[in-house]
Design a protein around this motif. Structure first.
Motif, PDB file in Angstrom:
ATOM      1  N   ASP A 177      27.580  20.928 -34.113  1.00 32.49           N
ATOM      2  CA  ASP A 177      28.622  20.079 -34.693  1.00 32.49           C
ATOM      3  C   ASP A 177      28.044  19.196 -35.797  1.00 32.49           C
ATOM      4  O   ASP A 177      28.694  18.971 -36.821  1.00 32.49           O
ATOM      5  CB  ASP A 177      29.294  19.219 -33.628  1.00 32.49           C
ATOM      6  CG  ASP A 177      30.249  20.007 -32.742  1.00 32.49           C
ATOM      7  OD1 ASP A 177      30.685  21.105 -33.147  1.00 32.49           O
ATOM      8  OD2 ASP A 177      30.556  19.522 -31.637  1.00 32.49           O
ATOM      9  N   GLN A 178      26.831  18.693 -35.608  1.00 31.34           N
ATOM     10  CA  GLN A 178      26.198  17.880 -36.647  1.00 31.34           C
ATOM     11  C   GLN A 178      26.008  18.698 -37.922  1.00 31.34           C
ATOM     12  O   GLN A 178      26.274  18.216 -39.024  1.00 31.34           O
ATOM     13  CB  GLN A 178      24.868  17.315 -36.156  1.00 31.34           C
ATOM     14  CG  GLN A 178      25.044  16.227 -35.117  1.00 31.34           C
ATOM     15  CD  GLN A 178      23.737  15.821 -34.470  1.00 31.34           C
ATOM     16  OE1 GLN A 178      22.799  16.603 -34.364  1.00 31.34           O
ATOM     17  NE2 GLN A 178      23.678  14.578 -34.012  1.00 31.34           N
ATOM     18  N   ASN A 210      26.254  11.480 -31.022  1.00 37.11           N
ATOM     19  CA  ASN A 210      26.675  12.064 -29.747  1.00 37.11           C
ATOM     20  C   ASN A 210      27.160  13.502 -29.868  1.00 37.11           C
ATOM     21  O   ASN A 210      27.529  14.111 -28.865  1.00 37.11           O
ATOM     22  CB  ASN A 210      27.749  11.191 -29.099  1.00 37.11           C
ATOM     23  CG  ASN A 210      27.144   9.949 -28.485  1.00 37.11           C
ATOM     24  OD1 ASN A 210      26.294  10.034 -27.607  1.00 37.11           O
ATOM     25  ND2 ASN A 210      27.550   8.784 -28.973  1.00 37.11           N
ATOM     26  N   MET A 211      27.155  14.046 -31.084  1.00 39.59           N
ATOM     27  CA  MET A 211      27.535  15.451 -31.271  1.00 39.59           C
ATOM     28  C   MET A 211      26.347  16.337 -30.942  1.00 39.59           C
ATOM     29  O   MET A 211      25.198  15.903 -31.039  1.00 39.59           O
ATOM     30  CB  MET A 211      27.917  15.706 -32.735  1.00 39.59           C
ATOM     31  CG  MET A 211      29.140  15.015 -33.210  1.00 39.59           C
ATOM     32  SD  MET A 211      29.362  15.384 -34.972  1.00 39.59           S
ATOM     33  CE  MET A 211      30.854  14.473 -35.278  1.00 39.59           C
ATOM     34  N   ASP A 212      26.639  17.601 -30.606  1.00 39.24           N
ATOM     35  CA  ASP A 212      25.530  18.533 -30.452  1.00 39.24           C
ATOM     36  C   ASP A 212      25.070  18.988 -31.839  1.00 39.24           C
ATOM     37  O   ASP A 212      25.708  18.691 -32.846  1.00 39.24           O
ATOM     38  CB  ASP A 212      25.895  19.703 -29.533  1.00 39.24           C
ATOM     39  CG  ASP A 212      26.971  20.620 -30.112  1.00 39.24           C
ATOM     40  OD1 ASP A 212      27.094  20.732 -31.349  1.00 39.24           O
ATOM     41  OD2 ASP A 212      27.693  21.227 -29.306  1.00 39.24           O
TER      42      ASP A 212
END
Length: 65
Positions: free
Chosen positions: A21-22, A16-18
């Protein structure tokens, strides 16, 4: 900060991270592993096991198209 989560829960949060962020999570993992370089060998050996081929193949295809 410590996060107490099993692999399934972490995977859901990660998914669910963009993308930025990943990448930062990957960066943090690589940075943390600098103190334990031999662990990369253990991970590589584990990924070569037949029962982990699905994960290995996805990682190869996604990261090294």
């Amino acid at each position: 900060m410590f996060i107490d989560a099993d692999a399934e829960a972490f995977g859901k949060v990660f998914a669910n991270m963009d993308d930025e962020d990943q990448v930062q999570v990957f960066r943090a993992m690589v940075e943390a592993m600098k103190a334990h370089p031999t662990q990369w060998d253990h991970i590589s050996i584990a990924l070569e096991k037949p029962e982990n081929s699905d994960v290995r193949d996805v990682l190869r295809n996604v990261l090294f198209p």
